[in-house]
Structure formats: C-alpha cells, structure tokens
Design an enzyme around this catalytic site. Structure first.
Site, mmCIF file in Angstrom:
data_model
loop_
_atom_site.group_PDB
_atom_site.id
_atom_site.type_symbol
_atom_site.label_atom_id
_atom_site.label_comp_id
_atom_site.label_asym_id
_atom_site.label_seq_id
_atom_site.Cartn_x
_atom_site.Cartn_y
_atom_site.Cartn_z
ATOM 1 N N SER A 285 1.064 -1.057 0.031
ATOM 2 C CA SER A 285 0.294 0.129 -0.242
ATOM 3 C C SER A 285 0.890 0.683 -0.433
ATOM 4 O O SER A 285 1.335 1.606 -1.001
ATOM 5 C CB SER A 285 -1.065 -0.098 1.025
ATOM 6 O OG SER A 285 -1.622 0.901 1.238
ATOM 7 N N ASP B 47 -10.699 -3.867 -5.539
ATOM 8 C CA ASP B 47 -9.643 -2.731 -4.620
ATOM 9 C C ASP B 47 -10.543 -1.786 -4.771
ATOM 10 O O ASP B 47 -9.827 -1.220 -5.810
ATOM 11 C CB ASP B 47 -8.102 -3.168 -4.649
ATOM 12 C CG ASP B 47 -7.364 -2.172 -3.370
ATOM 13 O OD1 ASP B 47 -7.629 -1.418 -3.096
ATOM 14 O OD2 ASP B 47 -6.171 -3.091 -3.475
ATOM 15 N N HIS C 53 -8.470 -4.669 -0.752
ATOM 16 C CA HIS C 53 -7.046 -3.955 -0.502
ATOM 17 C C HIS C 53 -6.465 -4.750 0.839
ATOM 18 O O HIS C 53 -5.604 -4.490 0.670
ATOM 19 C CB HIS C 53 -7.535 -2.519 0.071
ATOM 20 C CG HIS C 53 -6.021 -1.701 0.377
ATOM 21 N ND1 HIS C 53 -5.732 -1.440 -0.665
ATOM 22 C CD2 HIS C 53 -5.276 -1.087 1.328
ATOM 23 C CE1 HIS C 53 -4.016 -1.013 -1.072
ATOM 24 N NE2 HIS C 53 -4.222 0.115 0.476
HETATM 25 C C1 MLT Z 1 -1.029 6.452 -0.311
HETATM 26 O O1 MLT Z 1 -1.724 6.762 0.416
HETATM 27 O O2 MLT Z 1 -0.194 5.760 -0.547
HETATM 28 C C2 MLT Z 1 -2.151 4.934 -0.822
HETATM 29 O O3 MLT Z 1 -3.631 5.707 -0.267
HETATM 30 C C3 MLT Z 1 -2.474 3.385 -0.113
HETATM 31 C C4 MLT Z 1 -3.128 3.725 1.551
HETATM 32 O O4 MLT Z 1 -4.201 3.843 1.877
HETATM 33 O O5 MLT Z 1 -1.805 4.269 2.455
#
Ligand code: MLT
Length: 200
Positions: free
Chosen positions: A102, A152, A183
C-alpha cells in the site's frame, strides 16, 4: 530513518527493503520478508511522516491524492537512507529488492519512477501510480511483481494496469497478479510473490 536490520544467513541473496502500509511500523512486514526469503538480509524502514500519529512514507492531501512535492523529497530521503544503510550494514547496494504494501508499495514505486538504480527489483502489494506525467528512467530488465485487487477500492484495477504499462514503457518486466479480496494482502498473493521471487 527508524529501521530494523537483520543480517541474512546467505550474503549472496538480495537485501529485502520492507516498506509498511499507512499506520504501520518497521515491525509489521518482518514475517512477510522472512516468508519471501528466509535467508535474505532485511532492512525494514518506518515512514518519516505522521498522519494523525500514523506513520507513512509521504504526505497525502486526501485518500489517494498525494502531495507530490513531499513524495519527491521523501523518495530522495529514502534513496539516500538505503545508500547509507548499505555502508553501515555492509550489504550490496546493487542487490536490493523492495517489498512494499500500500503506502509502502507507493514509495517503492516512486523509487523506481525517479531512479534507474534504486532497486534491483520490487514486489508491490496493492500499489497506485505514484506520480503521473513524468518521464521514467531506463528500467530495462528490472523485474517488478504487482499484487492487485480486481475489487480494491483504493488501488483500482485501472490504477494497477496503468502502473504496469508505465513501468513496462520504461523497460521493466512486470508480472501483474490479481486477487479479489479488496485492499487486503492475502496468503495466496504472498505465495504468488514468493514464486515470482524464486524465479528471478
Ligand atoms: C497511499 O496514501 O499511499 C494510498 O492511499 C494507500 C494508503 O492508504 O496508504
């Protein structure tokens, strides 16, 4: 940067650079790294940005909308940190494979987008396109595994396809693996990443 380093049993293996998701720490992905390669050295880093107390690797303006200036600065900071860590812990700087989930996958993607030699390869679990409308460095032959979710909500299927084609446009060799658990990082995705890693 706050981090953990674990020296691997086999110095010829890559060093795995572990990069957690939003709200995680350097401890989160240790088990994942050991699952991917039990003999590899591990450098697991905590993101330097805090979003209401949740560690991240760069700022965002809202969910999925990145602060691009901060992203660039933090990418450079991480790039320098890996270099310094390779001196301190005496691992091969040219043999670092990122494993990110992520937000951690997004900064790993950003390392690939900004530097030709930052990573020997990368496992990106549920990444997004870190920056659009930029010219990528020459990534000829750099192997990248993308674990994506057909459903996702954060990193949409289109985002995953776009990331694949942008990386391939720069010469990278991308394997895009699909799951349908939103996710989440599932065991079957980890198994697919491990299989890909073992084929390198
Ligand atoms: C990010 O901010 O990198 C993406 O939205 C994934 C997350 O929630 O970390």
């Amino acid at each position: 940067m706050k981090h953990l380093f674990k020296k691997g049993a086999d110095g010829s293996r890559p060093t795995l650079l572990l990069l957690h998701g939003t709200g995680g720490t350097e401890h989160d992905l240790m088990g994942l790294g050991e699952e991917i390669d039990p003999k590899a050295s591990i450098l697991s880093v905590r993101g330097n940005v805090s979003e209401n107390g949740m560690p991240r690797f760069f700022r965002r303006l809202s969910e999925g909308v990145f602060d691009i200036e901060d992203l660039k600065l933090r990418t450079e900071e991480l790039h320098e940190f890996i270099h310094d860590a390779s001196k301190e812990y005496k691992f091969d700087r040219s043999n670092v494979i990122a494993v990110g989930y992520s937000n951690g996958a997004n900064i790993a993607g950003s390392l690939l987008f900004h530097y030709a030699d930052a990573l020997r390869g990368a496992i990106l679990h549920h990444p997004m396109v870190p920056v659009r409308d930029m010219e990528l460095p020459d990534l000829t032959g750099v192997p990248v595994f993308i674990g994506a979710g057909t459903n996702d909500p954060l990193c949409t299927a289109k985002e995953s396809e776009d990331l694949k084609s942008l990386l391939e446009g720069a010469g990278a060799e991308v394997e895009l693996h699909w799951e349908n658990q939103g996710h989440q990082l599932t065991m079957s995705e980890v198994a697919a990443a491990k299989k890909w890693y073992n084929s390198l």
